[in-house]
Design a protein around this motif. Structure first.
Motif, mmCIF file in Angstrom:
data_model
loop_
_atom_site.group_PDB
_atom_site.id
_atom_site.type_symbol
_atom_site.label_atom_id
_atom_site.label_comp_id
_atom_site.label_asym_id
_atom_site.label_seq_id
_atom_site.Cartn_x
_atom_site.Cartn_y
_atom_site.Cartn_z
ATOM 1 N N MET A 1 36.434 -7.626 55.883
ATOM 2 C CA MET A 1 36.827 -7.237 54.564
ATOM 3 C C MET A 1 38.034 -8.070 54.155
ATOM 4 S SD MET A 1 38.291 -3.610 53.059
ATOM 5 C CE MET A 1 37.371 -2.707 54.216
ATOM 6 N N LEU A 2 37.984 -8.599 52.948
ATOM 7 C CA LEU A 2 39.097 -9.384 52.424
ATOM 8 C C LEU A 2 39.901 -8.533 51.452
ATOM 9 C CD1 LEU A 2 37.266 -12.731 51.644
ATOM 10 C CD2 LEU A 2 38.749 -12.247 53.574
ATOM 11 N N LEU A 3 41.220 -8.565 51.618
ATOM 12 C CA LEU A 3 42.111 -7.821 50.740
ATOM 13 C C LEU A 3 43.106 -8.769 50.090
ATOM 14 C CD1 LEU A 3 42.929 -4.700 52.936
ATOM 15 C CD2 LEU A 3 41.346 -4.830 51.019
ATOM 16 N N CYS A 4 43.446 -8.456 48.841
ATOM 17 C CA CYS A 4 44.401 -9.246 48.074
ATOM 18 C C CYS A 4 45.828 -8.857 48.462
ATOM 19 C CB CYS A 4 44.160 -8.985 46.587
ATOM 20 S SG CYS A 4 45.319 -9.833 45.513
ATOM 21 N N ARG A 5 46.671 -9.848 48.695
ATOM 22 C CA ARG A 5 48.085 -9.587 49.001
ATOM 23 C C ARG A 5 48.831 -9.026 47.794
ATOM 24 N NH1 ARG A 5 50.852 -11.836 53.433
ATOM 25 N NH2 ARG A 5 49.585 -13.195 54.727
ATOM 26 N N GLY A 6 48.376 -9.338 46.598
ATOM 27 C CA GLY A 6 49.091 -8.935 45.400
ATOM 28 C C GLY A 6 48.882 -7.496 44.996
ATOM 29 N N CYS A 7 47.647 -6.982 45.157
ATOM 30 C CA CYS A 7 47.340 -5.636 44.676
ATOM 31 C C CYS A 7 46.608 -4.781 45.709
ATOM 32 C CB CYS A 7 46.508 -5.711 43.394
ATOM 33 S SG CYS A 7 44.846 -6.385 43.637
ATOM 34 N N SER A 8 46.330 -5.331 46.888
ATOM 35 C CA SER A 8 45.580 -4.664 47.960
ATOM 36 C C SER A 8 44.145 -4.333 47.558
ATOM 37 C CB SER A 8 46.286 -3.393 48.437
ATOM 38 O OG SER A 8 47.543 -3.711 48.979
ATOM 39 N N GLY A 9 43.667 -4.955 46.477
ATOM 40 C CA GLY A 9 42.286 -4.755 46.051
ATOM 41 C C GLY A 9 41.322 -5.537 46.922
ATOM 42 N N HIS A 10 40.071 -5.089 46.927
ATOM 43 C CA HIS A 10 39.030 -5.778 47.689
ATOM 44 C C HIS A 10 38.638 -7.064 46.980
ATOM 45 C CE1 HIS A 10 37.489 -1.986 49.959
ATOM 46 N NE2 HIS A 10 38.794 -2.127 50.018
ATOM 47 N N LEU A 11 38.384 -8.082 47.782
ATOM 48 C CA LEU A 11 37.960 -9.379 47.274
ATOM 49 C C LEU A 11 36.560 -9.682 47.786
ATOM 50 C CD1 LEU A 11 41.210 -11.383 48.099
ATOM 51 C CD2 LEU A 11 40.562 -10.450 45.877
ATOM 52 N N TYR A 12 35.813 -10.451 47.008
ATOM 53 C CA TYR A 12 34.520 -10.936 47.496
ATOM 54 C C TYR A 12 34.688 -12.413 47.835
ATOM 55 C CZ TYR A 12 33.672 -13.369 43.050
ATOM 56 O OH TYR A 12 33.768 -14.205 41.965
ATOM 57 N N ALA A 13 33.834 -12.896 48.708
ATOM 58 C CA ALA A 13 33.820 -14.316 49.046
ATOM 59 C C ALA A 13 32.370 -14.791 49.039
ATOM 60 C CB ALA A 13 34.436 -14.552 50.425
ATOM 61 N N VAL A 14 32.129 -15.886 48.342
ATOM 62 C CA VAL A 14 30.813 -16.513 48.309
ATOM 63 C C VAL A 14 30.965 -17.891 48.930
ATOM 64 C CG1 VAL A 14 28.963 -17.374 46.832
ATOM 65 C CG2 VAL A 14 30.158 -15.268 46.225
ATOM 66 N N CYS A 15 30.072 -18.200 49.846
ATOM 67 C CA CYS A 15 30.118 -19.486 50.533
ATOM 68 C C CYS A 15 28.754 -20.162 50.429
ATOM 69 C CB CYS A 15 30.483 -19.282 51.998
ATOM 70 S SG CYS A 15 30.470 -20.809 52.968
ATOM 71 N N THR A 16 28.757 -21.414 50.010
ATOM 72 C CA THR A 16 27.549 -22.225 50.051
ATOM 73 C C THR A 16 27.835 -23.420 50.947
ATOM 74 O OG1 THR A 16 28.218 -23.408 48.049
ATOM 75 C CG2 THR A 16 26.755 -21.533 47.753
ATOM 76 N N THR A 17 26.864 -23.759 51.763
ATOM 77 C CA THR A 17 27.037 -24.861 52.704
ATOM 78 C C THR A 17 26.025 -25.951 52.392
ATOM 79 O OG1 THR A 17 27.791 -23.326 54.399
ATOM 80 C CG2 THR A 17 27.087 -25.497 55.148
ATOM 81 N N GLU A 18 26.526 -27.145 52.226
ATOM 82 C CA GLU A 18 25.673 -28.301 52.002
ATOM 83 C C GLU A 18 25.750 -29.200 53.222
ATOM 84 O OE1 GLU A 18 26.640 -30.312 48.395
ATOM 85 O OE2 GLU A 18 26.717 -28.460 47.241
ATOM 86 N N ARG A 19 24.599 -29.683 53.635
ATOM 87 C CA ARG A 19 24.543 -30.593 54.777
ATOM 88 C C ARG A 19 24.141 -31.974 54.271
ATOM 89 N NH1 ARG A 19 25.246 -27.459 59.055
ATOM 90 N NH2 ARG A 19 24.459 -25.345 59.015
ATOM 91 N N ALA A 20 24.986 -32.940 54.539
ATOM 92 C CA ALA A 20 24.709 -34.311 54.120
ATOM 93 C C ALA A 20 25.123 -35.260 55.232
ATOM 94 C CB ALA A 20 25.470 -34.643 52.838
ATOM 95 N N GLY A 21 24.188 -36.036 55.710
ATOM 96 C CA GLY A 21 24.496 -37.022 56.746
ATOM 97 C C GLY A 21 25.015 -36.418 58.026
ATOM 98 N N GLY A 22 24.573 -35.213 58.367
ATOM 99 C CA GLY A 22 25.005 -34.575 59.600
ATOM 100 C C GLY A 22 26.303 -33.797 59.475
ATOM 101 N N ASN A 23 26.952 -33.873 58.325
ATOM 102 C CA ASN A 23 28.192 -33.130 58.099
ATOM 103 C C ASN A 23 27.907 -31.924 57.220
ATOM 104 O OD1 ASN A 23 29.755 -35.032 59.473
ATOM 105 N ND2 ASN A 23 29.943 -36.295 57.664
ATOM 106 N N ALA A 24 28.543 -30.810 57.538
ATOM 107 C CA ALA A 24 28.396 -29.601 56.732
ATOM 108 C C ALA A 24 29.695 -29.349 55.973
ATOM 109 C CB ALA A 24 28.067 -28.406 57.619
ATOM 110 N N ALA A 25 29.568 -29.067 54.690
ATOM 111 C CA ALA A 25 30.722 -28.751 53.868
ATOM 112 C C ALA A 25 30.512 -27.375 53.260
ATOM 113 C CB ALA A 25 30.903 -29.794 52.774
ATOM 114 N N SER A 26 31.419 -26.447 53.530
ATOM 115 C CA SER A 26 31.319 -25.096 52.993
ATOM 116 C C SER A 26 32.201 -24.981 51.756
ATOM 117 C CB SER A 26 31.754 -24.060 54.035
ATOM 118 O OG SER A 26 30.872 -24.094 55.137
#
Length: 67
Positions: A1-26
């Motif tokens: 669970m991710l929490l905000c330091r400023g207001c202690s509210g819940h945060l969401y996180a979206v991650c997309t990963t692209e693979r190009a030439g054997g390297n992954a970038a999130s």
């Protein structure tokens, strides 16, 4: 669970990963789950490329440390 330091509210996180030439970038986007009055609103959404969400530039200012 991710929490905000400023207001202690819940945060969401979206991650997309692209693979190009054997390297992954999130690509991340982190923001409040519910719009909130927060002193850190100017820093959100937090976006960028990193191996993990806590490695994003500015994550130390916005996210509580992992448990």
């Amino acid at each position: 669970m991710l929490l905000c330091r400023g207001c202690s509210g819940h945060l969401y996180a979206v991650c997309t990963t692209e693979r190009a030439g054997g390297n992954a970038a999130s690509q991340w986007e982190v923001d409040h789950e519910v719009p909130a009055l927060c002193p850190l609103s100017g820093l959100l959404p937090l976006t960028g490329t990193a191996a993990a969400v806590h490695d994003l530039p500015g994550a130390d200012e916005v996210l509580w440390p992992p448990d």
